[in-house]
Design a protein around this motif. Structure first.
Motif, PDB file in Angstrom:
ATOM      1  N   VAL A 180       0.891  -1.143   0.031  1.00  0.00           N
ATOM      2  CA  VAL A 180      -0.020   0.111  -0.027  1.00  0.00           C
ATOM      3  C   VAL A 180       0.792   1.152  -0.007  1.00  0.00           C
ATOM      4  N   THR A 181       0.670   1.978  -0.970  1.00  0.00           N
ATOM      5  CA  THR A 181       1.614   3.365  -1.181  1.00  0.00           C
ATOM      6  C   THR A 181       0.901   4.312  -0.198  1.00  0.00           C
ATOM      7  N   VAL A 182       1.442   4.869   0.662  1.00  0.00           N
ATOM      8  CA  VAL A 182       0.865   5.549   1.681  1.00  0.00           C
ATOM      9  C   VAL A 182       1.576   7.206   1.611  1.00  0.00           C
ATOM     10  N   TYR A 183       0.787   8.083   1.586  1.00  0.00           N
ATOM     11  CA  TYR A 183       0.932   9.459   1.563  1.00  0.00           C
ATOM     12  C   TYR A 183       0.712  10.173   2.897  1.00  0.00           C
ATOM     13  N   VAL A 184       1.580  10.934   3.520  1.00  0.00           N
ATOM     14  CA  VAL A 184       1.048  11.735   4.778  1.00  0.00           C
ATOM     15  C   VAL A 184       1.531  13.243   4.530  1.00  0.00           C
ATOM     16  N   MET A 185       0.620  14.072   4.532  1.00  0.00           N
ATOM     17  CA  MET A 185       0.703  15.594   4.074  1.00  0.00           C
ATOM     18  C   MET A 185      -0.213  16.394   5.151  1.00  0.00           C
ATOM     19  N   HIS A 186       0.706  17.502   5.378  1.00  0.00           N
ATOM     20  CA  HIS A 186       0.005  18.827   6.000  1.00  0.00           C
ATOM     21  C   HIS A 186       0.014  19.825   5.249  1.00  0.00           C
ATOM     22  N   LEU A 187      -0.836  20.228   4.546  1.00  0.00           N
ATOM     23  CA  LEU A 187      -1.053  21.304   3.514  1.00  0.00           C
ATOM     24  C   LEU A 187      -1.001  22.585   4.149  1.00  0.00           C
ATOM     25  N   ALA A 188      -0.853  23.434   3.512  1.00  0.00           N
ATOM     26  CA  ALA A 188      -0.736  25.223   4.091  1.00  0.00           C
ATOM     27  C   ALA A 188      -2.231  25.503   4.453  1.00  0.00           C
ATOM     28  N   SER A 189      -2.095  26.229   5.517  1.00  0.00           N
ATOM     29  CA  SER A 189      -3.356  26.767   6.322  1.00  0.00           C
ATOM     30  C   SER A 189      -4.072  27.750   5.189  1.00  0.00           C
ATOM     31  N   ALA A 190      -5.333  27.933   5.705  1.00  0.00           N
ATOM     32  CA  ALA A 190      -6.154  29.028   4.933  1.00  0.00           C
ATOM     33  C   ALA A 190      -7.044  29.501   5.773  1.00  0.00           C
ATOM     34  N   ARG A 191      -7.438  30.754   5.349  1.00  0.00           N
ATOM     35  CA  ARG A 191      -8.499  31.563   6.005  1.00  0.00           C
ATOM     36  C   ARG A 191      -9.082  32.387   5.115  1.00  0.00           C
ATOM     37  N   PRO A 192     -10.518  33.032   5.370  1.00  0.00           N
ATOM     38  CA  PRO A 192     -11.016  33.947   4.433  1.00  0.00           C
ATOM     39  C   PRO A 192      -9.907  34.854   3.857  1.00  0.00           C
ATOM     40  N   GLY A 193     -10.131  34.889   2.612  1.00  0.00           N
ATOM     41  CA  GLY A 193      -9.220  36.015   1.689  1.00  0.00           C
ATOM     42  C   GLY A 193      -7.768  35.589   1.589  1.00  0.00           C
ATOM     43  N   HIS A 194      -7.461  34.272   2.141  1.00  0.00           N
ATOM     44  CA  HIS A 194      -6.020  34.085   2.032  1.00  0.00           C
ATOM     45  C   HIS A 194      -5.960  32.554   1.825  1.00  0.00           C
ATOM     46  N   THR A 195      -6.318  31.905   0.668  1.00  0.00           N
ATOM     47  CA  THR A 195      -6.338  30.711   0.356  1.00  0.00           C
ATOM     48  C   THR A 195      -5.116  30.124  -0.690  1.00  0.00           C
ATOM     49  N   ALA A 196      -4.631  31.272  -1.184  1.00  0.00           N
ATOM     50  CA  ALA A 196      -3.763  30.897  -2.225  1.00  0.00           C
ATOM     51  C   ALA A 196      -2.560  30.058  -2.044  1.00  0.00           C
ATOM     52  N   PHE A 197      -1.954  30.109  -0.916  1.00  0.00           N
ATOM     53  CA  PHE A 197      -0.858  29.033  -0.546  1.00  0.00           C
ATOM     54  C   PHE A 197      -1.347  27.681  -0.299  1.00  0.00           C
ATOM     55  N   ARG A 198      -2.404  27.734   0.313  1.00  0.00           N
ATOM     56  CA  ARG A 198      -3.278  26.465   0.455  1.00  0.00           C
ATOM     57  C   ARG A 198      -3.526  25.518  -0.976  1.00  0.00           C
ATOM     58  N   ASP A 199      -4.042  26.553  -1.668  1.00  0.00           N
ATOM     59  CA  ASP A 199      -4.664  26.006  -2.932  1.00  0.00           C
ATOM     60  C   ASP A 199      -3.572  25.327  -3.864  1.00  0.00           C
ATOM     61  N   LYS A 200      -2.312  26.175  -3.681  1.00  0.00           N
ATOM     62  CA  LYS A 200      -1.033  25.711  -4.512  1.00  0.00           C
ATOM     63  C   LYS A 200      -0.448  24.409  -3.754  1.00  0.00           C
ATOM     64  N   SER A 201      -0.681  24.192  -2.650  1.00  0.00           N
ATOM     65  CA  SER A 201      -0.014  23.050  -1.970  1.00  0.00           C
ATOM     66  C   SER A 201      -1.162  21.830  -2.384  1.00  0.00           C
ATOM     67  N   LEU A 202      -2.266  22.005  -2.195  1.00  0.00           N
ATOM     68  CA  LEU A 202      -3.562  21.305  -2.707  1.00  0.00           C
ATOM     69  C   LEU A 202      -3.365  20.533  -4.273  1.00  0.00           C
ATOM     70  N   ALA A 203      -2.837  21.707  -5.062  1.00  0.00           N
ATOM     71  CA  ALA A 203      -2.671  21.374  -6.417  1.00  0.00           C
ATOM     72  C   ALA A 203      -1.416  20.430  -6.701  1.00  0.00           C
ATOM     73  N   HIS A 204      -0.435  20.880  -5.874  1.00  0.00           N
ATOM     74  CA  HIS A 204       0.676  19.809  -5.716  1.00  0.00           C
ATOM     75  C   HIS A 204       0.368  18.320  -5.399  1.00  0.00           C
ATOM     76  N   ALA A 205      -0.637  18.404  -4.307  1.00  0.00           N
ATOM     77  CA  ALA A 205      -0.881  16.927  -3.798  1.00  0.00           C
ATOM     78  C   ALA A 205      -1.711  16.333  -4.964  1.00  0.00           C
ATOM     79  N   ARG A 206      -2.418  17.052  -5.595  1.00  0.00           N
ATOM     80  CA  ARG A 206      -3.126  16.354  -6.916  1.00  0.00           C
ATOM     81  C   ARG A 206      -2.409  15.787  -7.963  1.00  0.00           C
ATOM     82  N   GLU A 207      -1.005  16.531  -8.061  1.00  0.00           N
ATOM     83  CA  GLU A 207      -0.123  16.204  -9.053  1.00  0.00           C
ATOM     84  C   GLU A 207       0.645  14.902  -8.635  1.00  0.00           C
ATOM     85  N   LEU A 208       1.074  14.933  -7.337  1.00  0.00           N
ATOM     86  CA  LEU A 208       1.521  13.700  -7.024  1.00  0.00           C
ATOM     87  C   LEU A 208       0.662  12.515  -7.179  1.00  0.00           C
ATOM     88  N   VAL A 209      -0.512  12.304  -6.803  1.00  0.00           N
ATOM     89  CA  VAL A 209      -1.386  11.420  -6.937  1.00  0.00           C
ATOM     90  C   VAL A 209      -1.723  10.815  -8.306  1.00  0.00           C
TER      91      VAL A 209
END
Length: 295
Positions: A180-209
């Motif tokens: 079983v291939t296991v990924y463990v991730m802690h992506l960037a934090s987000a708050r109203p008006g400031h989600t760009a960094f989190r969205d970037k890390s989420l996009a990287h997670a999608r690319e890895l998968v």
């Protein structure tokens, strides 16, 4: 006038629910709204109450429209029956809390009887890590995240999910039923008006998968968003959400005192979730997410 307000607000809530992915991100406010989307259902009884005050059947009918939309979107969450049955893999993920002096006690209670445990906000050599070291023969910590296993691990790899430093990992657990291939991730934090960094890390997670051709994939961690967030599209699917498939209710994990959303996830493919749920984590502001899987 009250009747008209109820009708207008009912229409607005229904559209905000059904068409939330059609709205622009508005600097990150819409994705945050999407993480709390199930709570929009609370507007329905309030609207019905005002319709009662207005003595308007038309307003009451309008108030039921967002209720219907909500039921179509989330109603099955309360009526589904977990598959249950035998499982081959019992797992958990928990954000232990970087300032949590009781994290060792939290892990002792959560990890008992499990096969794989993913942890985030670890202090290297801290109480959570020391407790997990006593409970599991195999481990792979990377900075503030880590994986502990009852099964041998291979192919360990540090991962940078677009944050400039490793806050994720990949390893292969060799279980009696296969790898079983296991990924463990802690992506960037987000708050109203400031989600760009989190969205970037989420996009990287999608690319890895997307690039991983493993037969079985398990992704665990604090992704700092809920599965209702538009940013999770492309990740779920191809991965499936253990709580959605085999849980009871929404499985909210944050904040621990009164959870209102689920940033902590157990996502998978090539397996079947038989059970899923949450558990308290002493001293942390998150609850742990747990799941049982059949290979």
């Amino acid at each position: 006038m009250l009747s008209r307000i109820v009708i207008a607000v009912s229409a607005l809530v229904a559209v905000a629910l059904a068409g939330h992915k059609l709205f622009p991100a508005m600097g990150g406010f819409t994705p945050i709204w999407e993480s709390f989307l199930p709570w929009a259902g609370l507007a329905v009884p309030v609207l019905l109450l005002f319709a009662l005050f207005a003595r308007s059947l038309v307003a009451a009918g309008a108030a039921l429209v967002p209720g219907l939309v909500w039921a179509l979107m989330f109603g099955s969450t309360f009526f589904q029956t977990p598959p249950g049955g035998a499982s081959d893999l019992k797992v958990a993920t928990v954000n232990v809390g970087v300032r949590n002096n009781a994290s060792g006690e939290a892990m002792r209670k959560i990890a008992s009887g499990l096969d794989l445990v993913a942890a985030q906000e670890l202090t290297p050599g801290g109480p959570a890590a020391r407790q997990l070291d006593r409970m599991f023969p195999y481990k792979y910590p990377v900075g503030t995240v880590g994986l502990w296993s009852r099964f041998p691990l291979s192919g360990q790899e540090k991962l940078d999910v677009g944050m400039g430093w490793p806050r994720a990992l990949r390893a292969v657990a060799d279980t009696p039923k296969g790898k079983v291939t296991v990924y463990v991730m802690h992506l960037a934090s987000a708050r109203p008006g400031h989600t760009a960094f989190r969205d970037k890390s989420l996009a990287h997670a999608r690319e890895l998968v997307d690039k991983d051709d493993s037969k079985r994939i398990l992704l665990m961690g604090d992704l700092n968003t809920a599965t209702t967030d538009r940013g999770m599209s492309g990740l779920t699917p191809p991965l499936r959400d253990a709580q959605r498939e085999a849980g009871d209710g929404f499985g909210f994990t944050w904040p621990s005192s009164f959870p209102v959303t689920r940033p902590d996830h157990i996502l998978y493919k090539g397996m079947t979730a038989t059970r899923a749920g949450v558990a308290p984590a002493v001293g942390s502001d998150h609850r742990a997410a747990l799941a049982s899987l059949k290979l």
